[in-house]
Design a protein around this motif. Structure first.
Motif, mmCIF file in Angstrom:
data_model
loop_
_atom_site.group_PDB
_atom_site.id
_atom_site.type_symbol
_atom_site.label_atom_id
_atom_site.label_comp_id
_atom_site.label_asym_id
_atom_site.label_seq_id
_atom_site.Cartn_x
_atom_site.Cartn_y
_atom_site.Cartn_z
ATOM 1 N N VAL A 193 -1.751 96.895 101.394
ATOM 2 C CA VAL A 193 -1.177 97.396 100.138
ATOM 3 C C VAL A 193 0.117 98.181 100.390
ATOM 4 O O VAL A 193 0.558 98.967 99.546
ATOM 5 N N ASP A 194 0.717 97.965 101.567
ATOM 6 C CA ASP A 194 2.056 98.491 101.869
ATOM 7 C C ASP A 194 2.119 100.012 101.942
ATOM 8 O O ASP A 194 3.140 100.613 101.581
ATOM 9 N N LEU A 195 1.050 100.656 102.409
ATOM 10 C CA LEU A 195 1.120 102.089 102.669
ATOM 11 C C LEU A 195 1.624 102.300 104.098
ATOM 12 O O LEU A 195 1.094 101.706 105.036
ATOM 13 N N ASP A 196 2.648 103.118 104.242
ATOM 14 C CA ASP A 196 3.193 103.369 105.562
ATOM 15 C C ASP A 196 2.214 104.195 106.388
ATOM 16 O O ASP A 196 1.457 105.011 105.851
ATOM 17 N N ILE A 220 -6.250 100.021 94.701
ATOM 18 C CA ILE A 220 -6.177 98.565 94.851
ATOM 19 C C ILE A 220 -6.811 98.150 96.175
ATOM 20 O O ILE A 220 -7.571 97.176 96.240
ATOM 21 N N ALA A 221 -6.528 98.910 97.248
ATOM 22 C CA ALA A 221 -7.139 98.609 98.552
ATOM 23 C C ALA A 221 -8.662 98.671 98.463
ATOM 24 O O ALA A 221 -9.369 97.803 98.987
ATOM 25 N N ALA A 222 -9.179 99.697 97.776
ATOM 26 C CA ALA A 222 -10.636 99.836 97.639
ATOM 27 C C ALA A 222 -11.222 98.673 96.839
ATOM 28 O O ALA A 222 -12.302 98.161 97.166
ATOM 29 N N ALA A 223 -10.499 98.244 95.798
ATOM 30 C CA ALA A 223 -10.982 97.133 94.961
ATOM 31 C C ALA A 223 -11.015 95.818 95.739
ATOM 32 O O ALA A 223 -11.821 94.934 95.449
ATOM 33 N N LEU A 224 -10.141 95.694 96.740
ATOM 34 C CA LEU A 224 -10.029 94.436 97.490
ATOM 35 C C LEU A 224 -10.834 94.433 98.783
ATOM 36 O O LEU A 224 -10.828 93.442 99.510
ATOM 37 N N LEU A 256 2.546 93.937 94.183
ATOM 38 C CA LEU A 256 1.428 93.879 95.119
ATOM 39 C C LEU A 256 0.281 93.039 94.557
ATOM 40 O O LEU A 256 -0.253 92.157 95.239
ATOM 41 N N LEU A 257 -0.093 93.279 93.304
ATOM 42 C CA LEU A 257 -1.151 92.485 92.671
ATOM 43 C C LEU A 257 -0.765 91.011 92.614
ATOM 44 O O LEU A 257 -1.578 90.124 92.862
ATOM 45 N N ASP A 258 0.513 90.769 92.296
ATOM 46 C CA ASP A 258 1.034 89.405 92.240
ATOM 47 C C ASP A 258 0.885 88.703 93.585
ATOM 48 O O ASP A 258 0.429 87.566 93.672
ATOM 49 N N ARG A 259 1.286 89.414 94.644
ATOM 50 C CA ARG A 259 1.257 88.826 95.981
ATOM 51 C C ARG A 259 -0.171 88.552 96.449
ATOM 52 O O ARG A 259 -0.470 87.499 97.007
ATOM 53 N N LEU A 260 -1.045 89.489 96.169
ATOM 54 C CA LEU A 260 -2.427 89.340 96.628
ATOM 55 C C LEU A 260 -3.142 88.192 95.932
ATOM 56 O O LEU A 260 -3.885 87.441 96.560
#
Length: 541
Positions: free
Chosen positions: A145-148, A171-175, A202-206
Motif C-alpha cells: 500500500v506504498d507506505l515508506d 486498506i492493508a488490513a482489508a487485503l 491504490l485501490l485501482d491498482r490492487l
C-alpha cells in the motif's frame, strides 16, 4: 464485430430490503435494491446521507446494527447466499472473502495497538500462529500500500501517522487475506485531494493486479466518475439509476442523478460568479503581511506553522487558502479571526490592527469564524433560536423582542423555516446545522467571515446549497470571506483570489482563474491534477 467481454459477477444483490426497529415502529431504510460487483471491477454506490447506501454495505458484510435486519431479497457471493448466515459462518467470511475499508481511520484503528498488530489481527483471527510469517505478511502488505519504511511504520501507533497513511493501513488490513470483494465505505471523504487521489489509485491498482472486486460507497459523483466501471445511484432507500459509468454520467435518465452531476463542483459550475475580476487597485479589507506563527514545544525547537505569508483581500470578495493538511491554512485563518496571536507580521481588517487589539470581545463585531463541524461548535443544550441570538445578548444589541425579530430574519436569510428555531442541534441535518452556524456568524453584521472547511463534511447537494447561499449573502450584504479548503474544485467556483500554502509557506498567490490555468509551481499543478472528475471526458469517450 467483436463481442464486448463482460467480467463474471462476483457479488449479486437482488431486491434487497432492510428495516430498522425504532421507537415509533419499523423504518424501511432499503427497499428493493439490486446491484452487481464483477471480478476486477469497481461498482460505485452513490447517494447522499440517509440514502441507504451504508445499510446496503452493512447487509453485504453481515454487520447491520442490532435493531436492523434484512427483510427481503438475496445477497450472493460467488453463488453463496449470505442472508441469514449464523455468526459462526460469518467469522469465516469477513476478512477472508470480504474485506472492509471503513470511512474514519481515526476511530477504526486501535489507538493502543501498533500498526503491525492492527494489520496482523485478521491473520491471527483466521488461524495464523507463526509470528514470523505474520510479521513478514504485515511488512509485505504495508509495502504493497506504498507506505515508506514498513519496518518503522509497523512499530508506530496510529497517532504517529497522517490521515492518508492511516487510511492506507486500513486498506492493508482489508487485503491481508486476499479477499474476493472489498467494500470501501467513503474511504477518502476526509482526505486532502492529493491523498485522496493516491488512495484511489491504490485501490485501482490492487483490483487490476489481483482481480478483487470493489464496492465503492461515496456521496461524490466526481469520485465515481473517475474510478467506477458501474454506478448505482440511491436516494431514500431505492435505486434511482444504475448502469455502466459512462452511460450514467453522460446520459442520465433520472432527475436526481442530473442534480448530483450539477452539484458536483468538479464536474460542473456550482456557483455562478457574476462579479468582475479583482483589480490590483481594489480597496483591500484584509491585509496580511509577513505572517509567522510558531508554537512552543517543550525540550524541542518551536514548530513553525506559518512562515512569511502575505496577501490582501478586496472588500466584498472571497480569498481562498488552500493546501494539504499541515500546510498552515487553518492557523492563518484563526490568526486573521483573532484566535491566534502570531509570532511576527501584521494583520489589518479595515482600520483595525488585529495584533494591537486589547478587547477581543469588540473585535468579534468585525470578524467571525465558521467552523468545519457545526455540531461541535453549537451548544447542544440550547434551542437554535437562542444559539443564533447569543451574540446579540453578548453585545447587548436590541431588546428581547428586537432580538427575536432579528433571529427570525436571519433564519429566513439562510433559508431555514421559523420552526427550526425551537429545535436543538441534534434534531437538525448537517446542512441545517451549518446554516445555523452561518446565521449566528452574520447576525451581528461582521465585515469579514472566515470559513474554515465549512462545506467539506457535507453531501455534494447540501454543499452546493450552502455555496449558493454564501454567494447570495455576499452579493446582498457586501461580505468579505476568507475561505479555507482542501477542495480545489470548490475553490475554483467560489473564490476570486487564492493563496496556495505548503509546509507553512505561501508558494502561489493570485487571481483564482490565473492560478488554476497558469500555475507556476509544480505542487499547485499537482493539486489541480488531483481534482476528482477530471477523467470523465476520457471515460465517456
Amino acid at each position: 464485430m467483436t463481442a464486448v467481454q463482460v467480467a463474471p459477477a462476483l457479488l449479486e444483490v437482488r431486491d434487497l430490503a432492510v428495516q430498522y426497529h425504532a421507537a415509533g415502529g419499523p423504518v424501511t431504510a432499503v427497499d428493493g435494491v439490486s446491484l452487481d460487483v464483477r471480478v476486477g471491477e469497481i461498482t460505485a454506490l452513490v447517494g447522499e446521507s440517509g440514502s441507504g447506501k451504508s445499510s446496503v454495505a452493512q447487509s453485504i458484510i453481515g454487520l447491520l446494527p442490532a435493531n436492523g435486519r434484512v427483510t427481503g431479497g438475496r445477497i450472493t457471493l460467488r453463488g453463496t447466499d449470505l442472508v441469514g448466515l449464523p455468526e459462526r459462518q460469518w467469522r469465516g467470511i469477513r476478512g477472508a472473502k470480504i474485506g472492509l475499508v471503513p470511512q474514519d481511520p481515526g476511530s477504526s484503528l486501535n489507538p493502543v495497538a501498533t500498526i503491525g498488530a492492527s494489520v496482523g489481527e485478521a491473520l491471527r483471527i483466521h488461524g495464523w500462529r507463526d509470528r514470523r510469517k505474520i510479521r513478514a505478511r504485515v511488512l509485505e502488505l504495508l509495502e504493497q500500500v506504498d507506505l515508506d519504511d514498513p519496518e518503522t511504520r509497523a512499530r508506530q501507533y496510529p497517532h504517529e501517522l497522517s490521515g492518508g497513511m492511516r487510511q492506507r493501513v486500513l486498506i492493508a488490513a482489508a487485503l491481508a487475506l486476499e479477499p474476493q470483494l472489498v467494500i470501501a465505505d467513503e474511504p477518502t471523504s476526509a482526505l486532502d485531494v492529493t491523498v485522496q487521489s493516491h488512495v484511489l489509485d491504490l485501490l485501482d491498482r490492487l483490483r487490476t493486479e489481483t482481480g478483487t472486486g470493489v464496492l465503492l460507497i461515496t456521496h461524490d459523483l466526481a469520485v465515481a466518475a473517475d474510478r467506477a466501471d458501474s454506478i448505482v445511484v440511491m436516494r431514500d432507500g431505492i435505486v434511482r439509476e444504475s448502469g455502466p459509468a459512462p452511460e450514467v454520467l453522460t446520459n442520465p435518465s433520472d432527475d436526481y442523478t442530473r442534480t448530483l452531476l450539477t452539484d458536483a463542483p468538479s464536474l460542473t459550475a456550482v456557483v455562478e460568479r457574476r462579479r468582475p475580476p479583482v483589480h490590483d487597485d481594489a480597496v483591500p479589507l484584509v491585509e496580511v503581511t509577513g505572517l509567522r506563527q510558531e508554537f512552543r514545544r517543550p525540550g524541542r525547537a518551536p514548530l513553525v506553522a506559518v512562515d512569511d505569508v502575505s496577501f490582501t483581500v478586496a472588500r466584498g470578495t472571497t480569498h481562498a487558502l488552500v493546501g494539504e493538511s499541515g500546510s498552515g491554512k487553518t492557523t492563518t485563518g484563526r490568526s486573521i479571526a483573532g484566535f491566534n496571536r502570531p509570532t511576527a507580521g501584521s494583520i489589518r481588517i479595515g482600520d483595525t490592527d488585529v495584533l494591537a487589539q486589547r478587547s477581543w470581545r469588540s473585535f468579534r463585531r468585525i470578524a467571525q469564524l465558521v467552523y468545519q463541524n457545526p455540531f461541535g461548535s453549537l451548544d447542544p443544550r440550547q434551542p437554535v433560536a437562542d444559539i443564533i441570538a447569543e451574540p446579540l445578548r453578548n453585545f447587548r444589541i436590541g431588546t428581547r423582542i428586537e432580538q427575536d425579530e432579528r433571529v427570525a430574519h436571519h433564519l429566513e436569510r439562510v433559508s431555514l423555516s421559523p420552526d427550526i428555531g425551537k429545535r436543538r442541534p441534534r434534531e437538525l441535518s448537517g446542512g441545517q446545522r451549518q446554516r445555523v452556524a452561518i446565521a449566528r456568524a452574520l447576525i451581528i453584521e461582521p465585515e469579514l467571515v472566515v470559513l474554515d472547511e465549512a462545506v467539506s463534511a457535507l453531501d455534494v447537494t447540501v454543499q452546493a446549497q450552502i455555496l449558493r447561499l454564501l454567494a447570495e449573502l455576499q452579493a446582498e450584504l457586501s461580505l468579505t470571506y476568507v475561505f479555507i479548503s482542501h477542495d480545489l474544485a470548490v475553490v475554483r467556483q467560489i473564490a476570486d483570489t487564492v493563496s496556495v500554502l505548503r509546509h507553512g509557506r505561501q508558494i502561489e498567490y493570485g487571481a483564482t482563474d490565473e492560478v488554476f490555468t497558469r500555475a507556476e509551481q509544480p505542487y499547485t499543478r499537482q493539486l489541480i491534477a488531483a481534482i476528482p472528475g477530471t477523467r470523465l471526458g476520457t471515460r465517456a469517450g
